[in-house]
Design a protein around this motif. Sequence first.
Motif, PDB file in Angstrom:
ATOM      1  N   PRO A 135       3.411   4.964 -51.967  1.00  0.00           N
ATOM      2  CA  PRO A 135       3.611   4.553 -53.365  1.00  0.00           C
ATOM      3  C   PRO A 135       4.211   5.650 -54.229  1.00  0.00           C
ATOM      4  CG  PRO A 135       1.452   3.864 -52.607  1.00  0.00           C
ATOM      5  CD  PRO A 135       2.009   4.767 -51.542  1.00  0.00           C
ATOM      6  N   LEU A 136       3.831   6.908 -53.984  1.00  0.00           N
ATOM      7  CA  LEU A 136       4.385   8.013 -54.777  1.00  0.00           C
ATOM      8  C   LEU A 136       5.901   8.067 -54.631  1.00  0.00           C
ATOM      9  CD1 LEU A 136       2.801  11.560 -55.017  1.00  0.00           C
ATOM     10  CD2 LEU A 136       5.260  11.228 -55.107  1.00  0.00           C
ATOM     11  N   TYR A 137       6.386   7.974 -53.397  1.00  0.00           N
ATOM     12  CA  TYR A 137       7.832   8.029 -53.189  1.00  0.00           C
ATOM     13  C   TYR A 137       8.528   6.784 -53.749  1.00  0.00           C
ATOM     14  CZ  TYR A 137      12.382   8.236 -50.993  1.00  0.00           C
ATOM     15  OH  TYR A 137      13.736   8.250 -50.785  1.00  0.00           O
ATOM     16  N   LEU A 138       7.949   5.617 -53.526  1.00  0.00           N
ATOM     17  CA  LEU A 138       8.568   4.391 -54.035  1.00  0.00           C
ATOM     18  C   LEU A 138       8.605   4.382 -55.560  1.00  0.00           C
ATOM     19  CD1 LEU A 138       7.040   1.706 -51.626  1.00  0.00           C
ATOM     20  CD2 LEU A 138       9.327   2.734 -51.560  1.00  0.00           C
ATOM     21  N   LEU A 139       7.561   4.902 -56.187  1.00  0.00           N
ATOM     22  CA  LEU A 139       7.538   4.974 -57.642  1.00  0.00           C
ATOM     23  C   LEU A 139       8.546   5.999 -58.158  1.00  0.00           C
ATOM     24  CD1 LEU A 139       3.683   4.741 -58.125  1.00  0.00           C
ATOM     25  CD2 LEU A 139       5.358   3.054 -58.892  1.00  0.00           C
ATOM     26  N   TYR A 140       8.798   7.035 -57.385  1.00  0.00           N
ATOM     27  CA  TYR A 140       9.851   7.994 -57.736  1.00  0.00           C
ATOM     28  C   TYR A 140      11.204   7.289 -57.762  1.00  0.00           C
ATOM     29  CZ  TYR A 140      12.971  12.037 -57.302  1.00  0.00           C
ATOM     30  OH  TYR A 140      13.969  12.968 -57.497  1.00  0.00           O
ATOM     31  N   GLU A 141      11.477   6.474 -56.748  1.00  0.00           N
ATOM     32  CA  GLU A 141      12.721   5.708 -56.704  1.00  0.00           C
ATOM     33  C   GLU A 141      12.782   4.715 -57.865  1.00  0.00           C
ATOM     34  OE1 GLU A 141      15.264   6.131 -54.899  1.00  0.00           O
ATOM     35  OE2 GLU A 141      14.571   7.439 -53.292  1.00  0.00           O
ATOM     36  N   LEU A 142      11.642   4.103 -58.189  1.00  0.00           N
ATOM     37  CA  LEU A 142      11.599   3.176 -59.316  1.00  0.00           C
ATOM     38  C   LEU A 142      11.923   3.881 -60.622  1.00  0.00           C
ATOM     39  CD1 LEU A 142      10.945   0.394 -60.531  1.00  0.00           C
ATOM     40  CD2 LEU A 142       8.528   1.090 -60.600  1.00  0.00           C
ATOM     41  N   GLY A 143      11.419   5.109 -60.775  1.00  0.00           N
ATOM     42  CA  GLY A 143      11.721   5.872 -61.979  1.00  0.00           C
ATOM     43  C   GLY A 143      13.205   6.151 -62.122  1.00  0.00           C
TER      44      GLY A 143
ATOM     45  N   PHE B  13     -16.310  12.074 -56.146  1.00  0.00           N
ATOM     46  CA  PHE B  13     -15.258  11.711 -55.190  1.00  0.00           C
ATOM     47  C   PHE B  13     -14.412  10.558 -55.713  1.00  0.00           C
ATOM     48  CE2 PHE B  13     -13.895   8.981 -51.679  1.00  0.00           C
ATOM     49  CZ  PHE B  13     -13.100   9.860 -50.962  1.00  0.00           C
ATOM     50  N   VAL B  14     -15.060   9.531 -56.222  1.00  0.00           N
ATOM     51  CA  VAL B  14     -14.332   8.355 -56.705  1.00  0.00           C
ATOM     52  C   VAL B  14     -13.469   8.718 -57.914  1.00  0.00           C
ATOM     53  CG1 VAL B  14     -14.601   6.075 -57.764  1.00  0.00           C
ATOM     54  CG2 VAL B  14     -15.989   6.704 -55.798  1.00  0.00           C
ATOM     55  N   LEU B  15     -13.991   9.518 -58.813  1.00  0.00           N
ATOM     56  CA  LEU B  15     -13.207   9.924 -59.976  1.00  0.00           C
ATOM     57  C   LEU B  15     -11.984  10.730 -59.565  1.00  0.00           C
ATOM     58  CD1 LEU B  15     -15.895  10.883 -62.662  1.00  0.00           C
ATOM     59  CD2 LEU B  15     -14.539   8.801 -62.489  1.00  0.00           C
ATOM     60  N   SER B  16     -12.136  11.596 -58.565  1.00  0.00           N
ATOM     61  CA  SER B  16     -10.979  12.370 -58.092  1.00  0.00           C
ATOM     62  C   SER B  16      -9.938  11.447 -57.472  1.00  0.00           C
ATOM     63  CB  SER B  16     -11.428  13.431 -57.081  1.00  0.00           C
ATOM     64  OG  SER B  16     -11.955  12.832 -55.907  1.00  0.00           O
ATOM     65  N   MET B  17     -10.360  10.402 -56.765  1.00  0.00           N
ATOM     66  CA  MET B  17      -9.420   9.443 -56.192  1.00  0.00           C
ATOM     67  C   MET B  17      -8.739   8.642 -57.297  1.00  0.00           C
ATOM     68  SD  MET B  17      -9.377   9.741 -52.865  1.00  0.00           S
ATOM     69  CE  MET B  17      -8.839   8.181 -52.191  1.00  0.00           C
ATOM     70  N   PHE B  18      -9.507   8.226 -58.296  1.00  0.00           N
ATOM     71  CA  PHE B  18      -8.917   7.507 -59.431  1.00  0.00           C
ATOM     72  C   PHE B  18      -7.869   8.365 -60.124  1.00  0.00           C
ATOM     73  CE2 PHE B  18     -12.747   4.497 -60.277  1.00  0.00           C
ATOM     74  CZ  PHE B  18     -12.337   3.709 -59.221  1.00  0.00           C
ATOM     75  N   LEU B  19      -8.209   9.628 -60.326  1.00  0.00           N
ATOM     76  CA  LEU B  19      -7.276  10.530 -61.008  1.00  0.00           C
ATOM     77  C   LEU B  19      -6.017  10.743 -60.177  1.00  0.00           C
ATOM     78  CD1 LEU B  19      -6.857  12.349 -63.476  1.00  0.00           C
ATOM     79  CD2 LEU B  19      -7.931  14.205 -62.200  1.00  0.00           C
ATOM     80  N   ALA B  20      -6.177  10.940 -58.864  1.00  0.00           N
ATOM     81  CA  ALA B  20      -5.028  11.174 -57.996  1.00  0.00           C
ATOM     82  C   ALA B  20      -4.089   9.978 -57.993  1.00  0.00           C
ATOM     83  CB  ALA B  20      -5.502  11.483 -56.573  1.00  0.00           C
ATOM     84  N   PHE B  21      -4.636   8.779 -57.845  1.00  0.00           N
ATOM     85  CA  PHE B  21      -3.784   7.592 -57.786  1.00  0.00           C
ATOM     86  C   PHE B  21      -3.285   7.197 -59.175  1.00  0.00           C
ATOM     87  CE2 PHE B  21      -5.533   7.326 -53.588  1.00  0.00           C
ATOM     88  CZ  PHE B  21      -4.551   6.692 -52.852  1.00  0.00           C
ATOM     89  N   GLY B  22      -4.081   7.455 -60.213  1.00  0.00           N
ATOM     90  CA  GLY B  22      -3.612   7.176 -61.560  1.00  0.00           C
ATOM     91  C   GLY B  22      -2.414   8.025 -61.926  1.00  0.00           C
ATOM     92  N   ILE B  23      -2.475   9.323 -61.606  1.00  0.00           N
ATOM     93  CA  ILE B  23      -1.345  10.219 -61.885  1.00  0.00           C
ATOM     94  C   ILE B  23      -0.149   9.863 -61.003  1.00  0.00           C
ATOM     95  CG2 ILE B  23      -0.562  12.614 -61.760  1.00  0.00           C
ATOM     96  CD1 ILE B  23      -3.345  13.490 -62.554  1.00  0.00           C
ATOM     97  N   THR B  24      -0.420   9.482 -59.750  1.00  0.00           N
ATOM     98  CA  THR B  24       0.669   9.081 -58.856  1.00  0.00           C
ATOM     99  C   THR B  24       1.459   7.911 -59.431  1.00  0.00           C
ATOM    100  OG1 THR B  24      -0.494   9.848 -56.873  1.00  0.00           O
ATOM    101  CG2 THR B  24       1.201   8.149 -56.571  1.00  0.00           C
ATOM    102  N   PHE B  25       0.773   6.957 -60.000  1.00  0.00           N
ATOM    103  CA  PHE B  25       1.446   5.785 -60.553  1.00  0.00           C
ATOM    104  C   PHE B  25       2.161   6.102 -61.871  1.00  0.00           C
ATOM    105  CE2 PHE B  25       0.449   1.748 -58.306  1.00  0.00           C
ATOM    106  CZ  PHE B  25      -0.133   2.319 -57.180  1.00  0.00           C
ATOM    107  N   GLU B  26       1.976   7.331 -62.392  1.00  0.00           N
ATOM    108  CA  GLU B  26       2.702   7.748 -63.593  1.00  0.00           C
ATOM    109  C   GLU B  26       4.078   8.338 -63.260  1.00  0.00           C
ATOM    110  OE1 GLU B  26       1.757   7.398 -66.728  1.00  0.00           O
ATOM    111  OE2 GLU B  26      -0.194   6.539 -66.235  1.00  0.00           O
ATOM    112  N   VAL B  27       4.395   8.467 -61.980  1.00  0.00           N
ATOM    113  CA  VAL B  27       5.644   9.110 -61.572  1.00  0.00           C
ATOM    114  C   VAL B  27       6.877   8.471 -62.221  1.00  0.00           C
ATOM    115  CG1 VAL B  27       7.184   9.488 -59.580  1.00  0.00           C
ATOM    116  CG2 VAL B  27       4.768  10.096 -59.435  1.00  0.00           C
ATOM    117  N   PRO B  28       6.997   7.132 -62.299  1.00  0.00           N
ATOM    118  CA  PRO B  28       8.192   6.573 -62.957  1.00  0.00           C
ATOM    119  C   PRO B  28       8.359   7.035 -64.397  1.00  0.00           C
ATOM    120  CG  PRO B  28       7.022   4.860 -61.758  1.00  0.00           C
ATOM    121  CD  PRO B  28       6.142   6.065 -61.746  1.00  0.00           C
TER     122      PRO B  28
END
Length: 258
Positions: free
Chosen positions: A219-227, A155-170
Amino acid sequence: MDDDITFISHLVELRSRLIRALLVLFLGFLPCAFFARELYSFLAFPLLEKLPQGGQMIATEVVTPFFIPMKVALMVAFLVTLPHTLYQLWAFVAPGLYSHEKRLFLPLVFISSLLFFTGMAFAYFAVLPLVFEFIVYFAPEGVAVMTDISEYLGFVLSMFLAFGITFEVPVFVLILIRTGLVSIEKMKSVRRFVLVGAFVIGAIFTPPDVMSQILLAVPLYLLYELGIILAALSMKSSSRKSPLPVTQNQHDDTGENE
């Protein structure tokens, strides 16, 4: 024949880079394995902190108490040695890149690694405590919350992966715009769809509580705007550094005027 020799030399170079990366990973794993129990305790802290008095985690298989901490140690070793692994990747692909691609590749590798680690830290310190507090609070009366350590790690690894990829959006947005696959105007025009998609992704990849979905979607949407902002600044910087090329028609007109 020359093509075959070149291909073989590339394979030899790739094997050499992989061996170096794996060797450093193994050397990094040794000290992590020594502290494997402490590392798992640190990873399990967000849940253990929210459990009721006397609550604990369980292991339902015989070898789980050994292998799960070792998996955590391997994960930590991979993260610690990731800069070296990325350097080996850079050293392998750099000879085939143009100078402007080299200038773009290294910063993107560094920024993408930093953003992925930031996403993992955000999940650990901000999201997981709220998720586990929600789960423990809604546990029915008389139900003891005792999570299996293997299930918890997954579970924790899946959460890490989800948020790690989310922060790659920019980085994704920047690459799409800089390579010309999508224009900035197009990115701006689909903002409302990205916002809706962010909440859909949050609903899919997070537990069913509203707070964790918001903590992923916003954060996903805000990081999209940052990109988009970073891509616009990058395009402006490139246009200032690169003067407009002189076309063949301009050369011909100059010759005719002379």
